[in-house]
Design a protein around this motif. Structure first.
Motif, PDB file in Angstrom:
ATOM      1  N   LYS A 184       0.812  -1.211   0.000  1.00 16.14           N
ATOM      2  CA  LYS A 184       0.000   0.000   0.000  1.00 16.14           C
ATOM      3  C   LYS A 184       0.849   1.267   0.000  1.00 16.14           C
ATOM      4  O   LYS A 184       1.819   1.373   0.752  1.00 16.14           O
ATOM      5  N   ALA A 185       0.470   2.204  -0.828  1.00 23.60           N
ATOM      6  CA  ALA A 185       1.165   3.493  -0.865  1.00 23.60           C
ATOM      7  C   ALA A 185       0.986   4.198   0.475  1.00 23.60           C
ATOM      8  O   ALA A 185      -0.112   4.216   1.047  1.00 23.60           O
ATOM      9  N   PHE A 186       2.095   4.732   0.984  1.00 26.56           N
ATOM     10  CA  PHE A 186       2.116   5.506   2.225  1.00 26.56           C
ATOM     11  C   PHE A 186       1.788   4.665   3.466  1.00 26.56           C
ATOM     12  O   PHE A 186       1.561   5.213   4.545  1.00 26.56           O
ATOM     13  N   GLU A 187       1.776   3.339   3.321  1.00 30.99           N
ATOM     14  CA  GLU A 187       1.553   2.468   4.475  1.00 30.99           C
ATOM     15  C   GLU A 187       2.717   2.575   5.455  1.00 30.99           C
ATOM     16  O   GLU A 187       2.530   2.633   6.662  1.00 30.99           O
ATOM     17  N   ASP A 188       3.916   2.561   4.938  1.00 29.41           N
ATOM     18  CA  ASP A 188       5.122   2.864   5.706  1.00 29.41           C
ATOM     19  C   ASP A 188       6.205   3.303   4.738  1.00 29.41           C
ATOM     20  O   ASP A 188       6.007   3.267   3.523  1.00 29.41           O
ATOM     21  N   THR A 189       7.337   3.721   5.253  1.00 32.30           N
ATOM     22  CA  THR A 189       8.374   4.322   4.399  1.00 32.30           C
ATOM     23  C   THR A 189       9.334   3.308   3.806  1.00 32.30           C
ATOM     24  O   THR A 189      10.245   3.683   3.055  1.00 32.30           O
ATOM     25  N   ARG A 190       9.149   2.001   4.129  1.00 31.35           N
ATOM     26  CA  ARG A 190      10.087   0.999   3.639  1.00 31.35           C
ATOM     27  C   ARG A 190       9.388  -0.196   2.978  1.00 31.35           C
ATOM     28  O   ARG A 190      10.018  -1.232   2.760  1.00 31.35           O
ATOM     29  N   ASN A 191       8.102  -0.077   2.677  1.00 33.02           N
ATOM     30  CA  ASN A 191       7.446  -1.215   2.041  1.00 33.02           C
ATOM     31  C   ASN A 191       7.743  -1.218   0.541  1.00 33.02           C
ATOM     32  O   ASN A 191       8.467  -0.374   0.016  1.00 33.02           O
ATOM     33  N   VAL A 243      18.941  14.248  -3.786  1.00 32.13           N
ATOM     34  CA  VAL A 243      17.782  13.454  -3.378  1.00 32.13           C
ATOM     35  C   VAL A 243      17.471  13.706  -1.903  1.00 32.13           C
ATOM     36  O   VAL A 243      16.307  13.842  -1.508  1.00 32.13           O
ATOM     37  N   PHE A 244      18.501  13.798  -1.087  1.00 32.78           N
ATOM     38  CA  PHE A 244      18.318  14.033   0.348  1.00 32.78           C
ATOM     39  C   PHE A 244      17.619  15.368   0.614  1.00 32.78           C
ATOM     40  O   PHE A 244      16.791  15.482   1.522  1.00 32.78           O
ATOM     41  N   LYS A 245      17.938  16.363  -0.192  1.00 33.81           N
ATOM     42  CA  LYS A 245      17.332  17.684   0.000  1.00 33.81           C
ATOM     43  C   LYS A 245      15.815  17.652  -0.173  1.00 33.81           C
ATOM     44  O   LYS A 245      15.080  18.329   0.553  1.00 33.81           O
ATOM     45  N   VAL A 246      15.347  16.890  -1.141  1.00 37.12           N
ATOM     46  CA  VAL A 246      13.909  16.881  -1.433  1.00 37.12           C
ATOM     47  C   VAL A 246      13.161  15.758  -0.728  1.00 37.12           C
ATOM     48  O   VAL A 246      11.945  15.854  -0.512  1.00 37.12           O
ATOM     49  N   ALA A 247      13.863  14.680  -0.362  1.00 42.38           N
ATOM     50  CA  ALA A 247      13.192  13.531   0.266  1.00 42.38           C
ATOM     51  C   ALA A 247      14.130  12.856   1.256  1.00 42.38           C
ATOM     52  O   ALA A 247      14.625  11.751   1.006  1.00 42.38           O
ATOM     53  N   PRO A 248      14.401  13.502   2.388  1.00 44.98           N
ATOM     54  CA  PRO A 248      15.383  12.970   3.342  1.00 44.98           C
ATOM     55  C   PRO A 248      15.006  11.611   3.925  1.00 44.98           C
ATOM     56  O   PRO A 248      15.879  10.890   4.409  1.00 44.98           O
ATOM     57  N   MET A 249      13.722  11.235   3.862  1.00 44.97           N
ATOM     58  CA  MET A 249      13.289   9.946   4.394  1.00 44.97           C
ATOM     59  C   MET A 249      13.140   8.876   3.315  1.00 44.97           C
ATOM     60  O   MET A 249      12.642   7.784   3.586  1.00 44.97           O
ATOM     61  N   SER A 250      13.586   9.163   2.094  1.00 42.47           N
ATOM     62  CA  SER A 250      13.456   8.199   1.010  1.00 42.47           C
ATOM     63  C   SER A 250      14.192   6.903   1.336  1.00 42.47           C
ATOM     64  O   SER A 250      15.366   6.919   1.730  1.00 42.47           O
TER      65      SER A 250
END
Length: 304
Positions: A184-191, A243-250
């Motif tokens: 699922k999208a946005f279910e968690d940050t590592r799925n 990438v870190f600047k725009v999405a540090p939790m990627s």
């Protein structure tokens, strides 16, 4: 590059019968966490997965035996319901690529999926379908096999893994339709949905360019010119910073770190001070919990 040309050749030309397979994948199903359970089902499951991933044709590309992608799938089963056949646990996925003109292999993927859940009956055949979702287990396997192929091809040609990322989008959509967790999208940050998004969303997909410049233009050049290859790697790390600047939790950032940090420490231990300073400043800002390892970059080989 040979893989990319081969892929394009077979897509554009004829329906040639190909017998060579893409992967040399080691499969392990670990059930040591379970007590009082008949272990034969896990042995059967391991054999079924091994046959599925190592005999299925995953692409039109032709691989010689020594070009097969080396990878590992390690399942750790935490719970098993004998009445329903439902298993839950984790999956560690690893893949490596050879470095040109050397005996060294570089890790491309080192990722742990902590949300593996599927149902399996002993003796059940695992069937591959490109158009439908056969089972939760095969869908998980399909996702990670195509991810391995996508990242591997990206490392040899600019965004060369595009056909596989397109296939991954379909797999994730099918997984989401099943209603099972992990997709699922946005279910968690590592799925699995988050992993795919880290490589394909417009804000973060530049990380795919990093895999190309780091490997083909960087590591693969080091046997000819260590300084030139390392300099390219140093420059390519700026993509990581963007990438870190725009999405540090990627999750793509942590995936790169888990695959590459030890390698980067080894590379930069022999680098000039300015390159070490650049790499340390960039990586320490992104991965503050890795200071012990990053300090080795800061100090260099002359100050162990």
């Amino acid at each position: 590059m040979k893989k990319i040309l081969s892929l394009l050749f077979f897509i554009l030309l004829s329906p040639v019968i190909i017998t060579a397979q893409e992967l040399n994948c080691r499969v392990e199903v670990n059930s040591s966490l379970l007590e009082g359970t008949n272990k034969s089902i896990f042995e059967t499951l391991q054999s079924a997965i091994n046959e599925y991933v190592n005999t299925t044709r995953w692409s039109p590309a032709q691989f010689s035996p020594n070009e097969k992608i080396e990878c590992t799938l390690l399942f750790t089963i935490g719970t098993y319901d004998e009445s329903t056949g439902k298993m839950e646990g984790t999956l560690q996925v690893q893949s490596v690529r050879p470095v040109y003109n050397s005996s060294y292999t570089s890790t491309l993927i080192n990722f742990k999926d902590n949300n593996i859940s599927f149902t399996y009956t002993e003796g059940e055949p695992l069937l591959y379908s490109e158009t439908s979702m056969e089972s939760q287990l095969t869908q998980i396997l399909n996702f990670y096999i195509y991810l391995i192929l996508a990242v591997d091809f990206d490392s040899f040609s600019p965004r060369g893994g595009e056909p596989f990322f397109e296939r991954l989008e379909t797999i994730v959509q099918q997984g989401q339709s099943s209603g099972e967790s992990g997709w699922k999208a946005f279910e968690d940050t590592r799925n699995r949905a988050a992993v795919l998004a880290s490589f394909t969303d417009p804000s973060t997909r530049a990380i795919r360019d990093l895999y190309y410049s780091y490997h083909l233009q960087g590591l693969d050049q080091m046997s000819v010119s260590p300084d030139k290859g390392r300099k390219t790697i140093d420059t390519s790390l700026d993509i990581l910073g963007e990438v870190f600047k725009v999405a540090p939790m990627s999750v793509g950032l942590s995936m790169f770190k888990d695959a590459k940090l030890d390698e980067l420490v080894n590379i930069y231990s022999k680098a000039p001070a300015d390159e070490r300073e650049h790499a340390y400043g960039l990586l320490s800002a992104m991965f503050p919990t890795e200071q012990t390892r990053l300090e080795k970059i800061k100090r260099g080989a002359d100050n162990p």
